[in-house]
Design an enzyme around this catalytic site. Structure first.
Site, mmCIF file in Angstrom:
data_model
loop_
_atom_site.group_PDB
_atom_site.id
_atom_site.type_symbol
_atom_site.label_atom_id
_atom_site.label_comp_id
_atom_site.label_asym_id
_atom_site.label_seq_id
_atom_site.Cartn_x
_atom_site.Cartn_y
_atom_site.Cartn_z
ATOM 1 N N ASN A 7 -5.352 -10.066 -2.293
ATOM 2 C CA ASN A 7 -5.290 -10.119 -3.750
ATOM 3 C C ASN A 7 -5.316 -11.596 -4.120
ATOM 4 O OD1 ASN A 7 -4.160 -10.509 -6.397
ATOM 5 N ND2 ASN A 7 -3.326 -8.442 -6.338
ATOM 6 N N GLU A 35 -7.791 -8.022 -7.688
ATOM 7 C CA GLU A 35 -7.403 -8.817 -8.854
ATOM 8 C C GLU A 35 -8.325 -10.040 -9.003
ATOM 9 O OE1 GLU A 35 -3.280 -9.883 -11.234
ATOM 10 O OE2 GLU A 35 -3.151 -9.275 -9.126
ATOM 11 N N TYR A 133 -7.159 -1.536 -5.451
ATOM 12 C CA TYR A 133 -6.083 -2.247 -6.149
ATOM 13 C C TYR A 133 -5.327 -1.234 -6.990
ATOM 14 C CZ TYR A 133 -3.742 -5.508 -9.338
ATOM 15 O OH TYR A 133 -2.799 -6.183 -10.076
ATOM 16 N N ASP A 177 -4.447 -4.191 -2.108
ATOM 17 C CA ASP A 177 -3.101 -4.309 -2.657
ATOM 18 C C ASP A 177 -2.706 -2.941 -3.192
ATOM 19 O OD1 ASP A 177 -0.789 -4.849 -4.020
ATOM 20 O OD2 ASP A 177 -1.683 -6.260 -5.439
ATOM 21 N N ASN A 179 0.454 -1.955 -3.750
ATOM 22 C CA ASN A 179 1.627 -2.074 -4.618
ATOM 23 C C ASN A 179 2.700 -1.020 -4.316
ATOM 24 O OD1 ASN A 179 1.735 -4.314 -6.478
ATOM 25 N ND2 ASN A 179 -0.169 -3.550 -7.344
ATOM 26 N N ASP A 279 -0.346 -15.455 -4.962
ATOM 27 C CA ASP A 279 1.000 -14.988 -4.646
ATOM 28 C C ASP A 279 0.987 -13.974 -3.501
ATOM 29 O OD1 ASP A 279 -0.334 -13.180 -6.279
ATOM 30 O OD2 ASP A 279 1.428 -12.639 -7.468
ATOM 31 N N HIS A 280 -0.198 -13.589 -3.051
ATOM 32 C CA HIS A 280 -0.367 -12.758 -1.857
ATOM 33 C C HIS A 280 -0.909 -13.616 -0.716
ATOM 34 C CE1 HIS A 280 -0.229 -8.623 -3.780
ATOM 35 N NE2 HIS A 280 -0.314 -9.404 -4.845
#
Length: 289
Positions: A7, A35, A133, A177, A179, A279-280
């Site tokens: 991501n 993303e 995603y 991702d 989540n 951030d990943h």
């Protein structure tokens, strides 16, 4: 063949933070992106040396998934399918820019013998890859309803893809991702989040466990069954990254035959907070073809 999923938290921002340095060092044959938050032309310009397919979200600045294949890789882009729903019957924001399937076909060898071979052999997919995603969700809001609506659609597609592979079709790699964590092994702070935070709810976890119970394989976990993590995402708030207070929410999920050919994996966690470009962290797996 090396496959990486990440991501990028906005591909333009990632590029400004030197994503290209990682891409050159890692050199994945197949790169799955989530993303992306950019149109296909913009994203392709930031992936030199790769043939890319991008499915942007219909809402600018949100979601967006991509599949990119390196020049010189043993496979090339074939048929492309976007989404898991009929846009005329499902609310578009549930699915848009969140599920991209690409059939990968063997690169045609430049030999006289290969030229004499049946043309169909060169176009038969060796592998179907999916860049996925899933919604992050937020407990008690419409965002959670959208997450479950999308998971229900994915549930049907996952069953179809697994059945197709079992019937002799191409193997499948669904990665991205998701989540959702699976267990205490996948999150640093399990107790304060379990059944309180989106991504750590038993109702969400049940989708993953059903897929793995049906025969899909969590590749990283199969290669490191006893490891804590390794985590792939850290909150931008506080000292989460420095304290490695992360979540394992990025996966490579494979059909059984493909999973058996997975040889090694790594999570390319940046050396420091300042060196992060998302951030990943990328999840990278090497497969024997």
């Amino acid at each position: 063949m090396r496959v990486a999923t990440v991501n990028v938290n906005g591909i333009r921002a990632a590029a400004r933070k030197h994503m290209a340095t990682w891409l050159e060092a890692c050199a994945p044959d197949v790169l799955l992106l989530q993303e992306v938050r950019a149109d296909e032309t913009t994203a392709a310009a930031l992936l030199p040396g790769y043939e890319s397919v991008i499915w942007p979200c219909r809402v600018k600045g949100r979601a967006g998934v991509g599949v990119a294949v390196r020049e010189g890789a043993p496979v090339e882009v074939g048929t492309v399918r976007r989404g898991v729903s009929d846009p005329d019957t499902v609310e578009p924001d549930v699915d848009s820019g969140r599920w991209l399937e690409v059939d990968l076909t063997p690169v045609s060898p430049n030999t006289a013998a290969a030229a004499a071979a049946p043309a169909a052999a060169a176009t038969t997919p060796t592998l179907t890859v999916v860049s996925a995603y899933f919604h992050s969700g937020q407990v008690g809001t419409i965002k959670m309803d959208q997450k479950y609506a999308h998971l229900n659609l994915v549930d049907v597609r996952m069953a179809s893809l697994l059945a197709g592979a079992a019937a002799g079709g191409p193997d499948v790699l669904m990665a991205g991702d998701l989540n959702i964590v699976r267990s205490e092994q996948d999150i640093k702070n399990w107790r304060p989040n379990h059944n309180k935070s989106a991504g750590v709810l038993d109702e969400e976890i049940a989708y993953l466990e059903r897929w793995f119970g049906d025969g899909w394989v969590d590749v990283a976990r199969s290669l490191a069954p006893d490891a804590q993590g390794p985590y792939t995402w850290w909150s931008q708030r506080g000292q989460a990254f420095d304290n490695n207070a992360g979540w394992r929410i990025d996966y490579q999920v494979a059909t059984p035959r493909l999973a058996e050919r997975a040889r090694a994996f790594t999570v390319d966690r940046a050396a420091s907070y300042a060196e992060r470009w998302s951030d990943h962290a990328p999840l990278v797996v090497d497969y024997d073809l």
